[in-house]
Design a protein around this motif. Structure first.
Motif, PDB file in Angstrom:
ATOM      1  N   TRP A 218       0.607  -1.119  -0.103  1.00  0.00           N
ATOM      2  CA  TRP A 218      -0.026  -0.160   0.176  1.00  0.00           C
ATOM      3  C   TRP A 218       0.891   1.238   0.101  1.00  0.00           C
ATOM      4  N   GLY A 219       2.210   1.135   0.089  1.00  0.00           N
ATOM      5  CA  GLY A 219       3.214   2.120   0.180  1.00  0.00           C
ATOM      6  C   GLY A 219       2.909   3.081   1.060  1.00  0.00           C
ATOM      7  N   PHE A 220       2.792   2.791   2.302  1.00  0.00           N
ATOM      8  CA  PHE A 220       2.928   3.485   3.678  1.00  0.00           C
ATOM      9  C   PHE A 220       3.761   2.543   4.685  1.00  0.00           C
ATOM     10  N   LYS A 221       3.984   3.506   5.575  1.00  0.00           N
ATOM     11  CA  LYS A 221       4.499   2.875   6.977  1.00  0.00           C
ATOM     12  C   LYS A 221       3.488   3.097   8.105  1.00  0.00           C
ATOM     13  N   CYS A 222       3.019   2.011   8.618  1.00  0.00           N
ATOM     14  CA  CYS A 222       1.805   2.138   9.695  1.00  0.00           C
ATOM     15  C   CYS A 222       2.426   2.853  10.921  1.00  0.00           C
ATOM     16  N   THR A 223       1.649   3.927  11.339  1.00  0.00           N
ATOM     17  CA  THR A 223       1.977   4.607  12.629  1.00  0.00           C
ATOM     18  C   THR A 223       1.032   4.480  13.460  1.00  0.00           C
ATOM     19  N   CYS A 224       0.068   3.289  13.283  1.00  0.00           N
ATOM     20  CA  CYS A 224      -1.305   3.013  14.459  1.00  0.00           C
ATOM     21  C   CYS A 224      -0.468   3.011  15.881  1.00  0.00           C
ATOM     22  N   ALA A 225      -1.243   2.895  17.090  1.00  0.00           N
ATOM     23  CA  ALA A 225      -0.954   2.520  18.253  1.00  0.00           C
ATOM     24  C   ALA A 225      -0.085   1.395  18.395  1.00  0.00           C
ATOM     25  N   MET A 226      -0.387   0.259  17.918  1.00  0.00           N
ATOM     26  CA  MET A 226       0.096  -0.716  18.231  1.00  0.00           C
ATOM     27  C   MET A 226       1.594  -0.903  17.462  1.00  0.00           C
ATOM     28  N   CYS A 227       1.816  -0.112  16.227  1.00  0.00           N
ATOM     29  CA  CYS A 227       3.042  -0.211  15.260  1.00  0.00           C
ATOM     30  C   CYS A 227       3.951   0.761  16.153  1.00  0.00           C
TER      31      CYS A 227
END
Length: 419
Positions: A289-298
């Protein structure tokens, strides 16, 4: 710049109609009248005869039916829908286009295009800009666990393999995608144009929008398709989702449902990837998807990430252990009980309740030691979770039917042994 190939219609064979009300081309022998309908007559349910370009690379996959463009701009109270799929698959969807088959709950739900205008103003969420995440969906009201948050219907439905078809080539693929979009109502076209784009590649803007925002895993007669929704496609990714989505193939309705109790002001997120993976595995899958996840878990502390990863790896080990033990009937009841309790606790800690497959594993583990009552308990749980997380259309899936057959066979064997 290389010019795009022209959209020329395939020439039908003498035994094939160029188009029919439900698809194009179509075997003449399959039509009750024995004659091809005239393009000047009704093409219902489609707004016009399907457009079936001749693939420039017909030597590739020559035994496969060619994809055509089917459009129905009055679908769901004028939202419209365009399909790119084979004629036979389009024909199988014809009945689903009827607005009257949608249950009243979904017709009147505030996010439905069929809902009265006074209800559409009470959606309970807003689409807004979120720092470092683009557009997202924020709740404006509290939502209870398992309550529906939004519903929607696809505006584009495209056979998945078409998007990378060498038979059609990237130029013709994008030309067909653009033609499909331009056949939709103007308001819908503008909404599609406003969806996020993020991938760089040889294909054009419509393919980019679909790949960035589309929902995969939708099957039409067992063939994978990808769907594009207007507001549903605004929901961002989260590795610990606050909503899950389910789909009714019969009414072509997508529904997003709360995983837990949610408060006004929370962003609703669903997962773009399968659940249960470690941080490194998730990062690898999300590269598509071309992005780095910055969610609370990651973005949690290294210590918390390690704990979460350890729990997920342990769950995977349990899955393997129980699967192997089932095949060999090698674990005693007490050991299976302990493992099932441990797995259930890990699933709850990691927020992985939608991982229905563990209910199947638990049920088969108990079947392997002839514990029919406990096997029944987890078979029933599997069916209940399948209905909840994937919808009633999937509750009677082949996998579920197979599990029930295995249990019934065990019960029958045990009854015979008692005699």
């Amino acid at each position: 710049m290389t010019p795009l190939p022209s959209l020329t219609l395939s020439t039908p064979s003498p035994s094939t109609c160029l188009w029919t009300p439900h698809g194009s081309p179509y075997p003449l022998a399959s039509l009750a009248s024995g004659t091809c309908p005239s393009p000047s007559g009704s093409s219902a349910p489609w707004s016009r005869p399907p457009s079936c370009p001749s693939p420039p690379n017909q030597h590739i996959g020559g035994d496969q039916p060619d994809d055509c463009i089917f459009t129905y701009p009055t679908f769901r109270n004028g939202q419209g829908i365009a399909l790119i799929t084979s004629p036979s698959l389009a024909a199988s969807l014809a009945e689903s286009l009827d607005d009257s088959i949608v249950p009243d709950f979904y017709k009147t739900f505030p996010s439905s295009p069929q809902a009265p205008s006074h209800l559409q103003r009470k959606k309970g969420y807003t689409v807004t800009s979120i720092p470092q995440r683009g557009q997202g969906v924020i709740l404006t009201r509290d939502v209870k666990r398992h309550e529906t948050v939004l519903t929607g219907h696809p505006v584009l439905l495209v056979r998945f393999d078409f998007l990378s078809s060498e038979r059609f080539g990237s130029g013709l693929i994008e030309k067909m995608l653009e033609e499909a979009v331009r056949a939709l109502p103007v308001e819908t076209q503008r909404a599609i144009e406003g969806l996020a784009r993020g991938r760089k590649g040889k294909q054009g803007w419509v393919a980019d929008v679909i790949r960035t925002n589309g929902y995969g895993g939708l099957e039409v007669e067992g063939v994978g398709h990808i769907a594009l929704y207007l507001e549903g496609s605004r929901v961002n990714h989260g590795c610990r989702p606050t909503v899950f989505w389910r789909y009714s193939a019969k009414t072509m309705t997508m529904e997003m449902v709360a995983v837990r109790d949610l408060k006004a002001g929370e962003e609703i997120v669903h997962t773009y990837i399968p659940l249960g993976y470690t941080l490194q595995e998730r990062e690898l899958m999300l590269k598509a998807w071309g992005f780095k996840c910055t969610c609370a878990m990651c973005s949690a502390s290294p210590q918390e990430v390690v704990k979460s990863d350890d729990r997920r790896e342990r769950l995977f080990e349990i899955h393997q252990t129980l699967t192997s033990a089932t095949e060999e009937a090698s674990l005693p009841r007490e050991r299976i009980d302990t493992i099932v309790r441990e797995a259930s606790a890990l699933i709850e800690l990691e927020g992985l309740d939608p991982l229905i497959e563990y209910m199947f594993v638990f049920a088969r583990a108990y079947m392997s030691i002839n514990e029919a009552a406990l096997a029944m308990r987890y078979t029933q749980l599997a069916e209940a979770k399948l209905t909840l997380y994937e919808g009633k259309d999937n509750a009677n899936s082949e996998a579920m039917q197979k599990l029930w057959r295995e249990l019934r066979e065990l019960e029958k064997e045990m009854e015979e042994d008692d005699w």
